[in-house]
Design a protein around this motif. Structure first.
Motif, mmCIF file in Angstrom:
data_model
loop_
_atom_site.group_PDB
_atom_site.id
_atom_site.type_symbol
_atom_site.label_atom_id
_atom_site.label_comp_id
_atom_site.label_asym_id
_atom_site.label_seq_id
_atom_site.Cartn_x
_atom_site.Cartn_y
_atom_site.Cartn_z
ATOM 1 N N ILE A 150 36.830 37.245 39.640
ATOM 2 C CA ILE A 150 38.039 36.981 40.415
ATOM 3 C C ILE A 150 37.616 36.344 41.734
ATOM 4 N N GLU A 151 38.269 35.229 42.065
ATOM 5 C CA GLU A 151 37.934 34.509 43.281
ATOM 6 C C GLU A 151 38.910 34.888 44.406
ATOM 7 N N GLY A 152 38.565 34.460 45.606
ATOM 8 C CA GLY A 152 39.289 34.911 46.783
ATOM 9 C C GLY A 152 40.781 34.665 46.743
ATOM 10 N N TYR A 153 41.181 33.554 46.162
ATOM 11 C CA TYR A 153 42.612 33.240 46.123
ATOM 12 C C TYR A 153 43.264 33.708 44.828
ATOM 13 N N GLY A 154 42.527 34.501 44.055
ATOM 14 C CA GLY A 154 43.114 35.171 42.909
ATOM 15 C C GLY A 154 42.833 34.591 41.542
ATOM 16 N N ARG A 155 42.144 33.465 41.497
ATOM 17 C CA ARG A 155 41.854 32.898 40.172
ATOM 18 C C ARG A 155 40.898 33.809 39.410
ATOM 19 N N THR A 156 41.219 34.024 38.148
ATOM 20 C CA THR A 156 40.424 34.916 37.311
ATOM 21 C C THR A 156 39.861 34.166 36.112
ATOM 22 N N ASN A 157 38.801 34.736 35.577
ATOM 23 C CA ASN A 157 38.170 34.169 34.388
ATOM 24 C C ASN A 157 37.622 35.318 33.559
ATOM 25 N N TYR A 158 37.720 35.190 32.238
ATOM 26 C CA TYR A 158 37.329 36.281 31.357
ATOM 27 C C TYR A 158 36.426 35.784 30.241
ATOM 28 N N ALA A 159 35.562 36.657 29.789
ATOM 29 C CA ALA A 159 34.811 36.395 28.574
ATOM 30 C C ALA A 159 35.778 36.407 27.397
ATOM 31 N N ASP A 160 35.499 35.593 26.398
ATOM 32 C CA ASP A 160 36.391 35.508 25.235
ATOM 33 C C ASP A 160 36.587 36.868 24.578
ATOM 34 N N SER A 161 35.567 37.690 24.616
ATOM 35 C CA SER A 161 35.624 38.977 23.924
ATOM 36 C C SER A 161 36.612 39.949 24.541
ATOM 37 N N VAL A 162 37.041 39.699 25.771
ATOM 38 C CA VAL A 162 37.948 40.640 26.439
ATOM 39 C C VAL A 162 39.279 40.009 26.835
ATOM 40 N N LYS A 163 39.435 38.726 26.613
ATOM 41 C CA LYS A 163 40.684 38.048 26.991
ATOM 42 C C LYS A 163 41.879 38.704 26.333
ATOM 43 N N GLY A 164 42.913 38.926 27.128
ATOM 44 C CA GLY A 164 44.123 39.542 26.625
ATOM 45 C C GLY A 164 44.089 41.058 26.604
ATOM 46 N N ARG A 165 42.905 41.634 26.835
ATOM 47 C CA ARG A 165 42.777 43.101 26.825
ATOM 48 C C ARG A 165 42.380 43.643 28.197
ATOM 49 N N PHE A 166 41.571 42.901 28.926
ATOM 50 C CA PHE A 166 41.082 43.340 30.235
ATOM 51 C C PHE A 166 41.753 42.533 31.332
ATOM 52 N N THR A 167 41.961 43.188 32.477
ATOM 53 C CA THR A 167 42.520 42.512 33.645
ATOM 54 C C THR A 167 41.711 42.889 34.878
ATOM 55 N N ILE A 168 41.183 41.884 35.546
ATOM 56 C CA ILE A 168 40.454 42.101 36.792
ATOM 57 C C ILE A 168 41.408 41.885 37.958
ATOM 58 N N SER A 169 41.277 42.721 38.976
ATOM 59 C CA SER A 169 42.105 42.573 40.168
ATOM 60 C C SER A 169 41.335 43.111 41.366
ATOM 61 N N ARG A 170 41.860 42.831 42.541
ATOM 62 C CA ARG A 170 41.195 43.300 43.751
ATOM 63 C C ARG A 170 42.239 43.644 44.807
ATOM 64 N N ASP A 171 41.901 44.611 45.623
ATOM 65 C CA ASP A 171 42.726 44.969 46.768
ATOM 66 C C ASP A 171 41.850 44.761 47.994
ATOM 67 N N ASN A 172 42.057 43.650 48.678
ATOM 68 C CA ASN A 172 41.193 43.305 49.802
ATOM 69 C C ASN A 172 41.357 44.272 50.974
ATOM 70 N N ARG A 173 42.538 44.864 51.100
ATOM 71 C CA ARG A 173 42.737 45.822 52.198
ATOM 72 C C ARG A 173 41.905 47.076 51.975
ATOM 73 N N LYS A 174 41.735 47.431 50.701
ATOM 74 C CA LYS A 174 40.962 48.633 50.363
ATOM 75 C C LYS A 174 39.513 48.302 50.027
ATOM 76 N N ASN A 175 39.165 47.010 50.049
ATOM 77 C CA ASN A 175 37.806 46.582 49.678
ATOM 78 C C ASN A 175 37.414 47.131 48.309
ATOM 79 N N THR A 176 38.331 47.032 47.381
ATOM 80 C CA THR A 176 38.117 47.620 46.063
ATOM 81 C C THR A 176 38.433 46.605 44.970
ATOM 82 N N LEU A 177 37.576 46.592 43.973
ATOM 83 C CA LEU A 177 37.720 45.761 42.784
ATOM 84 C C LEU A 177 38.094 46.658 41.621
ATOM 85 N N TYR A 178 38.930 46.143 40.719
ATOM 86 C CA TYR A 178 39.380 46.936 39.576
ATOM 87 C C TYR A 178 39.153 46.173 38.274
ATOM 88 N N LEU A 179 39.072 46.958 37.190
ATOM 89 C CA LEU A 179 39.076 46.381 35.853
ATOM 90 C C LEU A 179 39.925 47.292 34.971
#
Length: 119
Positions: A51-80
């Motif tokens: 996940i890039e700073g402005y929100g663009r995401t990219n996934y491996a083919d094996s997880v597309k449609g099943r996994f979602t990456i996100s981030r909360d910059n205020r909390k300095n936390t990354l999620y999957l």
């Protein structure tokens, strides 16, 4: 000192869900690109999602449609968010924060959290 600490791993049955978190601290500034990697038993580490700073995401083919990456910059936390989990998703999962302005090159790493999916 830069630290990345993963949490949220565990054991679930196939078809279930888990949400991984990666709490970061000590980094001077905003991470531009962050990523989740995984390393299945006996296999090499692979990049799962970025996940890039402005929100663009990219996934491996094996997880597309099943996994979602996100981030909360205020909390300095990354999620999957991982849904529809499969036994082949079993792995140690690591978060990483890249030094520079690209999703490549050197990165800071967490120590990982173990995900085990049973059939």
């Amino acid at each position: 000192q830069v630290q990345l600490v993963e949490s949220g791993g565990g054991s679930v049955q196939a078809g279930g869900s888990l949400r991984l978190s990666c709490a970061t601290s000590g980094y001077d500034g905003q991470w531009y690109c962050m990523a989740w990697f995984r390393q299945p038993p006996g296999k090499e580490r692979e990049r799962v999602a970025t996940i890039e700073g402005y929100g663009r995401t990219n996934y491996a083919d094996s997880v597309k449609g099943r996994f979602t990456i996100s981030r909360d910059n205020r909390k300095n936390t990354l999620y999957l968010q991982m849904n529809s989990l499969k036994p082949e998703d079993t792995a140690m999962y690591y978060c990483a924060g890249y030094y520079g302005a690209y999703c490549s090159g050197g990165a800071y790493w967490g120590k990982g959290t173990l995900v085990t999916i049973s059939s």
